[in-house]
Design a protein around this motif. Structure first.
Motif: not given
Ligand code: SF4
Ligand code: SF4
Lengths: 112, 355
Positions: A5-15, A48-57, A61-66
């Motif tokens: 898939t285009y989104f691979n959770p492992e890629d977050l580690k490569k940020f 972190a809560l603000i970031a979580l909210a923004v990640a959703h808007s 998916p990377y930001c949502i996991d993080a």
């Protein structure tokens, strides 16, 4: 083998690797990013809560996991996290709806 | 309210992880050390700690039994109501002989629920006579579990025992998921009883410290910030006060290891611990100033090594009956992959962060 898939959770580690193509800008970005999330007038948990909210808007998916992890680590609970997402959703839908005043203005102008 | 356990001990369930050999195999399996996760021993050696030794033994930690009224999902002791291993009075007497020599300033009592050991109060009184700082790692709910424990707060106060208690979160859902249904409610009752005799109250001289450990496969955040939030929430919701919050990392052993494996989080959790390795914490890990005594009198570098059955590397002084301070101070501490739990981030010990 897992499905590609285009989104691979492992890629977050490569940020951090984004510096490979442009080191100077990446360095500045990460320094600033780190500074942003430090405890300040807002606590680390609030940020972190603000970031979580923004990640959703942003629907990132990377930001949502993080930031799901970050929120847990910083002591937020499930209720607070879901309330933060509702805030994002409310603003996002509100932003759509409030623009309907524009539509109404236009419709009213064009119709008898 | 009676506590409804969410699980049983590994031993009661005949889980293969009840065998410490199996646990060590998971941690050290050939495919895991060095291949995926660098060897902890090597990491420490690279920092110049060869051999890795104690600074000076100051804290005498005793695990007085695996019996507990709870069966928490993350318990590194595999404690529970079914566990009958309890320290005898004879072993406690041997401990007192060692403590009377004056090399230790603190005796740290843990379990299971230490108060369930029938000799607990006698032992605390004897330590009090010796002028030792006494710590009791109290799970809170034991205080309300049975009438015979209701006066524990007064008893602790009389001997100025420092009470250290687990409360993984300031709401019921998270707490009960880790510790059993009804635990939060009982813990709040017990905290109120402790506050009522002065525990946690400013200038009372009675110290009440809480332990936060994450309720899942994540690391604890900043201790000071968590403490602030716990203080605010417990005061606001329940009018409860306490002194300090210790943020403790869950080590990948025993029932927490089982949770990690069953939930598919083991590899990611180890990776998190390894990535968060902080060289500055190494010199302050608790095995450097603590000796840990098992329920049967055997000696260990820490409570975690005890639960993995890794006895001290001092062949002539492996049991309290052969206690030799010099041999123990000269020993090499046994390190293993689980030690990454003590060195992640700001580090973790029985007193919380170490740097
Ligand atoms: S974590 Fe503590 S209270 Fe829970 S089962 Fe283990 S010894 Fe008992
Ligand atoms: S697990 Fe025990 S031996 Fe290992 S670093 Fe921590 S305290 Fe020391």
């Amino acid at each position: 083998m897992s499905e590609k898939t285009y989104f691979n959770p492992e890629d977050l580690k490569k940020f951090g690797n984004i510096s490979e193509f442009q080191p100077e800008m990446a360095k500045k970005f990460f320094a600033w990013y780190g500074e942003v999330f430090k405890e300040g007038a807002l606590t680390e948990r609030e940020k972190a809560l603000i970031a979580l909210a923004v990640a959703h808007s942003e629907q990132c998916p990377y930001c949502i996991d993080a930031y799901s992890t970050a929120c847990l680590e910083k002591g937020a609970d499930e209720e607070q996290m879901m309330e933060a997402v509702h805030v994002a959703a409310a603003i996002k839908s509100g932003a759509a709806l409030v623009n309907s005043t524009q539509m109404m203005n236009h419709v009213k102008k064009l119709t008898m | 309210m009676a506590i409804k356990q969410r699980t049983k001990s590994l031993k009661a369930r005949n889980s293969e992880l009840a065998d410490t050999f199996v646990q060590l195999n998971v941690l050290n399996g050939k495919d895991r050390v060095d291949e995926k996760f660098p060897s902890f021993n090597k990491k420490v050696a690279d920092l110049g700690f060869v051999p890795f030794q104690p600074t000076k033994m100051e804290i005498f930690q005793m695990n007085v039994g695996k019996m507990c009224n709870q069966t928490c999902a993350h318990c590194h002791v595999d404690a529970g109501p079914d566990r009958k291993e309890i320290m005898t009075k004879e072993t406690m007497e041997q401990c007192l002989e060692v403590l009377a020599k004056g090399d230790f300033h603190t005796v740290d009592l843990t379990g299971g629920a230490p108060e369930m050991n029938p000799h607990f109060r006698w032992f605390v009184e004897e330590c009090s006579k010796l002028g030792l700082q006494i710590i009791d790692r109290c799970n809170l709910t034991i205080i309300v579990a049975n009438k015979k424990y209701h006066d524990l707060p007064e008893f602790f106060a009389k001997h100025k025992v420092q009470v250290v208690s687990s409360l993984p979160y300031f709401s019921a859902s998270r707490t009960d998921k880790q510790r059993g249904d009804g635990v939060f409610e009982d813990s709040i009752k017990a905290l109120k009883m402790l506050n009522a005799v002065g525990y946690g109250v400013a200038n009372s001289g009675l110290e009440l410290n809480l332990v936060y450990n994450p309720t899942g496969a994540f690391l604890p955040g900043n201790q000071a910030s968590l403490e602030q939030e716990f203080k605010r929430q417990l005061q606001r919701k329940y009018d409860i006060v306490f002194n300090q919050l210790y943020a403790i990392t869950n080590l990948p052993i025993s029932r927490f290891l089982e949770y990690l494996l069953d939930s598919g989080n083991y590899e990611d959790y180890m990776e998190k611990l390894v990535n968060a390795f902080n060289p500055a914490t190494v010199q302050s890990v608790m095995c450097r100033n603590t000796i840990s005594v098992g329920w049967d009198g055997f000696l260990y570098d820490c409570d975690f090594n005890q639960m993995l059955d890794l006895k001290v590397a001092a062949p002539k002084s492996q049991h309290i009956s052969d206690f030799d301070a010099k041999a123990l101070n000269d020993r090499t501490i046994i390190l293993n992959q689980h030690c990454y739990g003590c060195t992640a981030g700001a580090g973790s010990s029985c007193g919380g962060e170490v740097v």
